[in-house]
Design a protein around this motif. Structure first.
Motif, PDB file in Angstrom:
ATOM      1  N   MET A   1       0.851  -1.195   0.000  1.00 16.24           N
ATOM      2  CA  MET A   1       0.000   0.000   0.000  1.00 16.24           C
ATOM      3  C   MET A   1       0.885   1.243   0.000  1.00 16.24           C
ATOM      4  O   MET A   1       2.053   1.189   0.392  1.00 16.24           O
ATOM      5  N   CYS A   3       1.831   4.877   1.540  1.00 22.53           N
ATOM      6  CA  CYS A   3       1.699   5.534   2.842  1.00 22.53           C
ATOM      7  C   CYS A   3       0.561   6.553   2.774  1.00 22.53           C
ATOM      8  O   CYS A   3       0.435   7.299   1.808  1.00 22.53           O
ATOM      9  N   ARG A   4      -0.262   6.551   3.827  1.00 19.20           N
ATOM     10  CA  ARG A   4      -1.440   7.429   3.880  1.00 19.20           C
ATOM     11  C   ARG A   4      -1.005   8.838   4.301  1.00 19.20           C
ATOM     12  O   ARG A   4      -0.385   9.002   5.347  1.00 19.20           O
ATOM     13  N   CYS A   7      -1.208  10.844   8.322  1.00 21.46           N
ATOM     14  CA  CYS A   7      -1.419   9.734   9.245  1.00 21.46           C
ATOM     15  C   CYS A   7      -0.410   9.844  10.390  1.00 21.46           C
ATOM     16  O   CYS A   7      -0.750  10.262  11.488  1.00 21.46           O
ATOM     17  N   GLY A   8       0.828   9.477  10.106  1.00 25.04           N
ATOM     18  CA  GLY A   8       1.877   9.628  11.115  1.00 25.04           C
ATOM     19  C   GLY A   8       1.781   8.661  12.292  1.00 25.04           C
ATOM     20  O   GLY A   8       2.504   8.824  13.280  1.00 25.04           O
ATOM     21  N   ALA A   9       0.931   7.655  12.198  1.00 23.06           N
ATOM     22  CA  ALA A   9       0.787   6.730  13.332  1.00 23.06           C
ATOM     23  C   ALA A   9       2.102   6.043  13.674  1.00 23.06           C
ATOM     24  O   ALA A   9       2.407   5.813  14.852  1.00 23.06           O
ATOM     25  N   CYS A  10       2.893   5.722  12.640  1.00 22.63           N
ATOM     26  CA  CYS A  10       4.177   5.062  12.890  1.00 22.63           C
ATOM     27  C   CYS A  10       5.211   6.037  13.430  1.00 22.63           C
ATOM     28  O   CYS A  10       6.311   5.625  13.805  1.00 22.63           O
ATOM     29  N   PHE A  57      10.855   1.713   7.169  1.00 16.33           N
ATOM     30  CA  PHE A  57       9.500   1.327   7.580  1.00 16.33           C
ATOM     31  C   PHE A  57       8.561   1.463   6.386  1.00 16.33           C
ATOM     32  O   PHE A  57       8.361   2.561   5.861  1.00 16.33           O
ATOM     33  N   ALA A  59       4.874   1.033   4.472  1.00 17.23           N
ATOM     34  CA  ALA A  59       3.429   0.967   4.711  1.00 17.23           C
ATOM     35  C   ALA A  59       2.892  -0.392   4.274  1.00 17.23           C
ATOM     36  O   ALA A  59       3.151  -0.832   3.151  1.00 17.23           O
ATOM     37  N   CYS A  64      -0.755  -0.843   9.104  1.00 16.53           N
ATOM     38  CA  CYS A  64      -1.262   0.527   8.891  1.00 16.53           C
ATOM     39  C   CYS A  64      -2.787   0.594   8.934  1.00 16.53           C
ATOM     40  O   CYS A  64      -3.349   1.685   9.080  1.00 16.53           O
ATOM     41  N   ALA A  71      -4.294   2.279  12.627  1.00 19.66           N
ATOM     42  CA  ALA A  71      -2.834   2.122  12.668  1.00 19.66           C
ATOM     43  C   ALA A  71      -2.311   2.368  14.081  1.00 19.66           C
ATOM     44  O   ALA A  71      -1.446   1.634  14.573  1.00 19.66           O
ATOM     45  N   LEU A  75      -0.323  -0.554  15.925  1.00 21.05           N
ATOM     46  CA  LEU A  75       1.089  -0.315  16.238  1.00 21.05           C
ATOM     47  C   LEU A  75       1.313  -0.225  17.743  1.00 21.05           C
ATOM     48  O   LEU A  75       2.364  -0.632  18.243  1.00 21.05           O
TER      49      LEU A  75
HETATM   50  S1  SF4 Z   1       1.244   4.124   9.874  1.00 25.33           S
HETATM   51 FE1  SF4 Z   1       1.426   3.443   7.744  1.00 25.33          FE
HETATM   52  S2  SF4 Z   1       0.068   4.774   6.561  1.00 25.33           S
HETATM   53 FE2  SF4 Z   1       0.434   5.748   8.557  1.00 25.33          FE
HETATM   54  S3  SF4 Z   1       2.170   7.145   8.182  1.00 25.33           S
HETATM   55 FE3  SF4 Z   1       3.006   5.178   8.929  1.00 25.33          FE
HETATM   56  S4  SF4 Z   1       3.478   4.007   7.078  1.00 25.33           S
HETATM   57 FE4  SF4 Z   1       2.115   5.669   6.480  1.00 25.33          FE
END
Ligand code: SF4
Ligand code: SF4
Length: 86
Positions: A1, A3-4, A7-10, A57, A59, A64, A71, A75
């Motif tokens: 996929m 990267c969204r 988002c920034g979850a990671c 890292f 996606a 995610c 996500a 995570l």
């Molecule tokens: S959690 Fe996934 S989708 Fe969201 S910013 Fe990180 S890599 Fe991108």
């Protein structure tokens, strides 16, 4: 996929144990990286300072999810599952 965006979850859920730009001691789990802007985008993406570990890292739907909240949940659970026992 792919990267969204926004988002920034990671960049929030996992801990980072090594120094990254503007966070010389790394980053605790659950704390947003200081390099995230208010829209959850990395401000040093595509610059020479972008850390190799962030570049590594990728996606993937399995971590995610479909949304930022999914996500964060996935995570955070992964972080807890891999945290050392104390
Ligand atoms: S959690 Fe996934 S989708 Fe969201 S910013 Fe990180 S890599 Fe991108
Ligand atoms: S440096 Fe950028 S990609 Fe890496 S954790 Fe911080 S905000 Fe995320």
């Amino acid at each position: 996929m792919d990267c969204r965006p926004q988002c920034g979850a990671c960049c929030i859920a996992p801990h980072i144990s090594t120094a990254i730009p503007n966070m010389p001691n790394g980053k605790p789990a659950g704390v947003p990286c200081v390099n995230l802007d208010d829209a959850f985008n990395c401000t040093i993406w595509n610059t020479p300072d972008f850390p190799p570990l962030c570049h590594a890292f990728q996606a993937q739907t399995e971590h995610c999810g479909e949304t930022q909240q999914q996500a964060l949940t996935i995570l955070t659970q992964m972080e807890q599952d891999t945290a050392p026992d104390i």
